[in-house]
Design a protein around this motif. Structure first.
Motif: not given
Length: 115
Positions: A75-76, A79, A82-83, A98, A103, A106
């Protein structure tokens, strides 16, 4: 596929269909999508029921399986992808992607044989 800004997902289940344009990211060689509006989003609910979709980019379509993403630490990394890909141009929508609710939605797009 993940280099595209957005993809179109075409989902069919139980005689109904929905198409949605979504942002995608690539992490570790796999492509992922999330529902910015959480698990209540129509396309996400249908995706979970159908388990398959057709992905379209610039008029070319591929059949895919839609698999929940559940690896530890994934997940991190998603994320962060995406950033890196979208936050500069669209910080507000990225914040939505986020959120804990997003999340949890996903999905990994896995290749699938057929049409």
């Amino acid at each position: 596929m993940a280099h595209s800004r957005e993809i179109s997902l075409h989902i069919r289940h139980a005689g109904a269909s929905v198409s949605r344009t979504v942002w995608c990211v690539e992490v570790g060689g796999s492509v992922y999508v999330r529902s910015a509006f959480g698990p209540g989003s129509l396309w996400y609910r249908m995706a979970r029921l159908a388990g398959t979709a057709r992905v379209e980019i610039d008029g070319t379509a591929w059949p895919v399986r839609l698999e929940p993403a559940s690896e530890p630490g994934l997940d991190d990394r998603i994320s962060e992808a995406y950033r890196a890909k979208y936050e500069r141009a669209w910080p507000g929508p990225v914040r939505s992607l986020l959120s804990a609710e997003a999340v949890g939605t996903t999905l990994r797009l896995a290749p699938r044989a057929g049409t």
